[in-house]
Structure formats: structure tokens, C-alpha cells
Enzyme design. Structure first.
Site, PDB file in Angstrom:
ATOM      1  N   LYS A  84       5.528  -2.713   4.909  1.00 47.72           N
ATOM      2  CA  LYS A  84       6.125  -1.452   4.451  1.00 47.72           C
ATOM      3  C   LYS A  84       7.070  -1.763   3.291  1.00 47.72           C
ATOM      4  O   LYS A  84       7.999  -2.578   3.439  1.00 47.72           O
ATOM      5  CB  LYS A  84       6.876  -0.824   5.634  1.00 47.72           C
ATOM      6  CG  LYS A  84       7.051   0.671   5.541  1.00 47.72           C
ATOM      7  CD  LYS A  84       7.630   1.178   6.864  1.00 47.72           C
ATOM      8  CE  LYS A  84       7.869   2.656   6.863  1.00 47.72           C
ATOM      9  NZ  LYS A  84       8.601   3.076   8.081  1.00 47.72           N
TER      10      LYS A  84
HETATM   11  O1  G3P Z   1      10.128   5.601   9.726  1.00 47.33           O
HETATM   12  C1  G3P Z   1      10.451   6.516   8.721  1.00 47.33           C
HETATM   13  C2  G3P Z   1      10.770   7.910   9.194  1.00 47.33           C
HETATM   14  O2  G3P Z   1       9.810   8.364  10.114  1.00 47.33           O
HETATM   15  C3  G3P Z   1      12.179   8.098   9.637  1.00 47.33           C
HETATM   16  O3  G3P Z   1      12.402   9.343  10.223  1.00 47.33           O
HETATM   17  O4  G3P Z   1      13.845  10.870  11.526  1.00 47.33           O
HETATM   18  O5  G3P Z   1      14.859   8.822  10.457  1.00 47.33           O
HETATM   19  O6  G3P Z   1      14.129  10.733   9.071  1.00 47.33           O
HETATM   20  P1  G3P Z   1      13.882   9.958  10.319  1.00 47.33           P
END
Ligand code: G3P
Length: 218
Positions: A84
Site C-alpha cells: 500500500k
Molecule cells: O484503511 C483506510 C481507510 O479505510 C480508513 O478509514 O475510517 O479511518 O477513515 P477511516
């Protein structure tokens, strides 16, 4: 549509994997920190052995040489590892290099369709547009998924849209309606997608009627 779980928590990954509908895992440095991982490579290996699908492992470096070196090291851990890489200029250069070597890439922190287009052209297998974080700042995260879908379809790009920052089942449903290839989500969203009050009510009635019937024939 593929379902990925967005966590580094092994118990949650196991719980989702046991349902038999899990296609992969995404992590990020915040999620790894949340579960307090000390042996990072060992932790990724454990995840890869639990799930038959791509497992995103994020680089920490932000310079080209560092990202490439880290990406190669991560990719050696297990064939399921997908490196990633953030959508920055050095990241794009590194994606081009690593993708040419056959390493799977998930380009993360995508907030507009042109970033997604660049990542796809560089050879990323996935782009991760963040829905919830756009909603958080008063923009329409779903609109981004729709626009990336149109752009990729216009040019027949094979790069997969991995909808990220999915916070609830309405996000998930909208992703399915607009044709996101993958959605990564917390365990709570995976569990909530199978719930409906009428299902519970209907099941309770079926079981009660069955009990009445078996009692009456005794
Ligand atoms: O892994 C990346 C993403 O899914 C993070 O989500 O909820 O931290 O904005 P969030």
C-alpha cells in the site's frame, strides 16, 4: 463485489473469515498502532495465513528509494501481500517501478478521480478512494467512487476500485450500486449488513410456531 476487512486485529479478521465471505484485508499504520504490533512482518504473515486473498501492507517511507526498498521487503513476506503506497509524487514513481516487477500495489489516500487515474496508469492493482473522510469535511464521498468508476470504464482500465473509509451499510450499498470492485470495512459493517429486524422477528415466529407444533403432538 469483493469484501475486505479494514483492521489489523487478528480476532476480528478470524471472525470475518469464518463467515466465508471475506476476500481480503487492508491495514494502515494507524490500524497497526491500534493493536500495538511490535513484529510488523510477523503480524502481516499471520494475517496472510488466515485469509485467502490480498492483504494490504502500507509503507512508511515517503521517498522513492525508501518506498521501493520497503515495498520489495513487504512483498517477500507472502504472495498475498499487496503493497500500500500513498498518492504522492514519490509514491507514483515507486508504483511504476514495483508494478513493473510484478508486485501488487494498492494506492491509498485517493481523494479525487485524477489521483486514481494516475495510480492506475502507474500500474496499481487497486486504488483506495476514502469515502468517509470526504463526508467528514462536508464533501460527497460516494460521488468520488462514481467518478472513478466512469473514468476507469471510459478507458477500460483494469485497476480495481477499493472503496475505503466505509463507515456504515449505506456506504456499502451505494458502493455496490455504482460498481466499486471491492469495499473494505470494519467488522461492524460486515456484521450489520446481514441484520434486519424483520429477519429476527420472522425467525422468532417460525421457531415459536415449530415449538407449539411439537408440543401439541406430544
Ligand atoms: O484503511 C483506510 C481507510 O479505510 C480508513 O478509514 O475510517 O479511518 O477513515 P477511516
Amino acid at each position: 463485489m469483493k469484501f475486505f476487512i479494514d483492521t489489523a486485529d487478528l480476532d476480528q479478521i478470524r471472525e470475518a473469515a469464518n463467515m466465508g465471505v471475506l476476500d481480503g484485508v487492508t491495514t494502515n499504520p494507524s490500524l497497526m498502532a491500534k493493536v500495538g504490533v511490535s513484529d510488523v512482518k510477523g503480524h502481516y504473515l499471520k494475517i496472510c495465513e488466515m485469509v485467502d486473498g490480498d492483504v494490504s501492507a502500507e509503507v512508511i517511507s515517503t521517498d522513492y528509494e525508501g518506498i521501493v526498498e520497503e515495498g520489495r521487503e513487504l512483498a517477500k513476506i507472502h504472495p498475498n501481500i499487496t503493497v500500500k503506497i500513498p498518492m504522492i509524487k514519490e509514491g507514483v514513481k515507486a508504483i511504476s517501478t514495483l508494478a513493473a516487477e510484478g508486485i501488487k500495489i494498492n494506492c491509498t489516500l485517493i481523494f479525487n478521480p485524477l489521483q486514481a487515474l494516475v495510480a492506475a496508469k502507474a500500474g496499481a492493482k487497486y486504488v483506495s478512494p476514502f469515502i468517509g473522510r470526504l463526508d467528514d469535511i462536508g464533501q460527497d464521498g460516494m460521488n468520488l467512487i462514481e467518478e472513478v468508476r466512469v473514468v476507469f470504464d471510459n478507458y477500460g482500465l483494469e485497476c480495481q476500485i477499493l472503496a475505503a473509509s466505509v463507515r456504515h451499510t449505506q456506504h456499502l450499498l451505494n458502493c455496490a450500486l455504482v460498481g466499486a470492485d471491492v469495499a473494505t470495512m470494519p467488522l461492524s459493517v460486515i456484521e450489520n449488513m446481514i441484520k434486519h429486524p424483520l429477519t429476527d422477528k420472522g425467525l422468532a415466529k417460525f421457531l415459536a410456531d415449530h415449538k407449539k407444533m411439537t408440543e401439541s403432538v406430544q
